[in-house]
Design a protein around this motif. Sequence first.
Motif, short mmCIF file in Angstrom:
data_model
loop_
_atom_site.label_atom_id
_atom_site.label_comp_id
_atom_site.label_asym_id
_atom_site.label_seq_id
_atom_site.Cartn_x
_atom_site.Cartn_y
_atom_site.Cartn_z
N GLU A 93 27.55 -13.99 -27.48
CA GLU A 93 28.92 -14.32 -27.86
C GLU A 93 29.83 -14.43 -26.65
O GLU A 93 30.69 -15.32 -26.57
CB GLU A 93 29.46 -13.25 -28.82
CG GLU A 93 28.87 -13.30 -30.22
CD GLU A 93 29.33 -12.15 -31.08
OE1 GLU A 93 29.61 -12.38 -32.28
OE2 GLU A 93 29.43 -11.01 -30.57
N ILE A 94 29.66 -13.53 -25.68
CA ILE A 94 30.48 -13.57 -24.48
C ILE A 94 30.27 -14.88 -23.73
O ILE A 94 31.22 -15.55 -23.33
CB ILE A 94 30.13 -12.37 -23.56
CG1 ILE A 94 30.57 -11.06 -24.21
CG2 ILE A 94 30.81 -12.53 -22.19
CD1 ILE A 94 30.07 -9.83 -23.48
N ILE A 95 29.01 -15.26 -23.56
CA ILE A 95 28.71 -16.50 -22.83
C ILE A 95 29.23 -17.71 -23.59
O ILE A 95 29.84 -18.62 -23.00
CB ILE A 95 27.19 -16.62 -22.61
CG1 ILE A 95 26.69 -15.49 -21.70
CG2 ILE A 95 26.85 -17.97 -22.00
CD1 ILE A 95 25.18 -15.41 -21.57
N GLU A 121 18.28 -12.77 -11.00
CA GLU A 121 19.08 -13.49 -12.00
C GLU A 121 19.62 -12.53 -13.05
O GLU A 121 20.76 -12.69 -13.51
CB GLU A 121 18.23 -14.58 -12.65
CG GLU A 121 17.90 -15.75 -11.73
CD GLU A 121 16.97 -16.75 -12.37
OE1 GLU A 121 17.12 -17.95 -12.10
OE2 GLU A 121 16.08 -16.32 -13.15
N ARG A 122 18.81 -11.52 -13.43
CA ARG A 122 19.29 -10.54 -14.40
C ARG A 122 20.46 -9.75 -13.85
O ARG A 122 21.44 -9.48 -14.55
CB ARG A 122 18.16 -9.59 -14.79
CG ARG A 122 17.11 -10.22 -15.71
CD ARG A 122 16.27 -9.14 -16.39
NE ARG A 122 15.59 -8.30 -15.42
CZ ARG A 122 14.39 -8.54 -14.91
NH1 ARG A 122 13.74 -9.63 -15.29
NH2 ARG A 122 13.83 -7.72 -14.04
N LEU A 123 20.38 -9.37 -12.58
CA LEU A 123 21.48 -8.64 -11.96
C LEU A 123 22.74 -9.49 -11.88
O LEU A 123 23.85 -9.02 -12.13
CB LEU A 123 21.07 -8.17 -10.55
CG LEU A 123 19.98 -7.09 -10.48
CD1 LEU A 123 19.57 -6.85 -9.04
CD2 LEU A 123 20.48 -5.80 -11.13
N LEU A 124 22.55 -10.78 -11.54
CA LEU A 124 23.69 -11.69 -11.48
C LEU A 124 24.31 -11.86 -12.86
O LEU A 124 25.54 -11.83 -13.02
CB LEU A 124 23.23 -13.05 -10.94
CG LEU A 124 24.28 -14.18 -10.95
CD1 LEU A 124 25.50 -13.78 -10.12
CD2 LEU A 124 23.67 -15.47 -10.42
N LEU A 125 23.46 -12.02 -13.89
CA LEU A 125 23.96 -12.20 -15.25
C LEU A 125 24.72 -10.96 -15.72
O LEU A 125 25.77 -11.07 -16.37
CB LEU A 125 22.81 -12.50 -16.20
CG LEU A 125 23.19 -12.73 -17.66
CD1 LEU A 125 24.11 -13.95 -17.79
CD2 LEU A 125 21.95 -12.91 -18.54
N GLY A 127 26.43 -8.90 -13.97
CA GLY A 127 27.74 -8.92 -13.33
C GLY A 127 28.67 -9.93 -13.98
O GLY A 127 29.86 -9.65 -14.20
N LEU A 128 28.12 -11.12 -14.29
CA LEU A 128 28.93 -12.14 -14.94
C LEU A 128 29.38 -11.70 -16.34
O LEU A 128 30.54 -11.92 -16.72
CB LEU A 128 28.13 -13.45 -15.06
CG LEU A 128 27.84 -14.19 -13.75
CD1 LEU A 128 26.89 -15.35 -14.00
CD2 LEU A 128 29.13 -14.67 -13.11
N LEU A 129 28.47 -11.07 -17.08
CA LEU A 129 28.81 -10.63 -18.43
C LEU A 129 29.92 -9.59 -18.41
O LEU A 129 30.83 -9.63 -19.24
CB LEU A 129 27.56 -10.08 -19.12
CG LEU A 129 26.51 -11.10 -19.55
CD1 LEU A 129 25.23 -10.41 -20.00
CD2 LEU A 129 27.05 -11.99 -20.67
N THR A 130 29.84 -8.67 -17.46
CA THR A 130 30.89 -7.65 -17.35
C THR A 130 32.23 -8.28 -17.03
O THR A 130 33.27 -7.94 -17.62
CB THR A 130 30.52 -6.63 -16.25
OG1 THR A 130 29.28 -5.99 -16.59
CG2 THR A 130 31.60 -5.58 -16.09
#
Length: 348
Positions: A93-95, A121-125, A127-130
């Motif tokens: 939902e956030i994305i 990529e998981r670490l980057l995602l 951070g983006l989600l937060t």
Amino acid sequence: MLLITSARRTLIDAETTPFYHIINRCVRRAYLCGEDKVTGKSFEHRRGWIVDKIKALSNIFCIDICAYAVMNNHYHLVLKIDIDKAKPLSNREIITRWCQITKGHAVATKYLNGNTLIEGERLLLDGLLTEWHERLSSISWFMRCLNEDIARRANREDECKGAFWEGRFKSQALLDEQALLACMMYVDLNPIRAGIAGTVQTSDFTSIQERITELNTAKTGSESSVNLSERSTEEPLKPLALFDGSSHLATQSEAPSGIPFHFCDYLELIDWTGRAIRPNKTGYIDSSQPKLLNELGIPADAWITSAKAFRRQYSGISGRWDAMCEFKRQHQSGKWCKGKSYSNALHP
């Protein structure tokens, strides 16, 4: 003279209050709406741009629209940050929400498509989600998306470049229900106070006109006739925040689910107040105070003064005086607040 401004994070704190009054103004000689008397060009259609855009953004952000008024060279909003709606948002939902207003990110698209992400990529995602999750309940980002879109459209229509808005938007924290009620009334009565409308029913591009039209539509079953611009999308616009009839924000352990008054009481008060600020109207004031003023213990003279000049009575905070000072102490430098006498008048 050095102009000292406060960081937006010190002016807006959803944990203290979810309600905020927002004002934004065009640069000199720029027209948001109205008619340019020099050239004769009409900009009235731009009012619909504002209303449609705030409704569209409210669908995406976890922010509700309590009140609005679109004037010739500025507009007012009363916004409510919906913390309870923001907290349970899933990653998908956030994305999905964020990608409706930006291009998003390739790694987010990869996640939505169900592809496996490597550790980096998981670490980057994460951070983006937060970051995106926080922004979806941010008034600053809501206003950024609103103002950038309107400025681009206006400059494109005017065939010019440069600043369209007069600096940053201004915000006022509304700390209790007296402040919220006074601010909403001030916003809804803008056209009447300015002398460009005689009644709330004829106050075009205001939330009170929209609410009354929807009420009449519900009673008659006819199609809505709210004066909005033609829309290019069939997606339904988000309705205004509801009046849920809750009482006394200060006694609630959780943020209110809507506007803490009954709509029928609000209608009674705005009709009475509209007559009071237009002394040329017959019967503009009577001996009986509206129900809401009696329940909140607000004197009639203090209320009428507030309805005429709420914006100028305070700076960035409105509410009970001790709460204003505490908010100032916790979130902003300095201890001085503007509006002590007005605050005490509304909170006897």
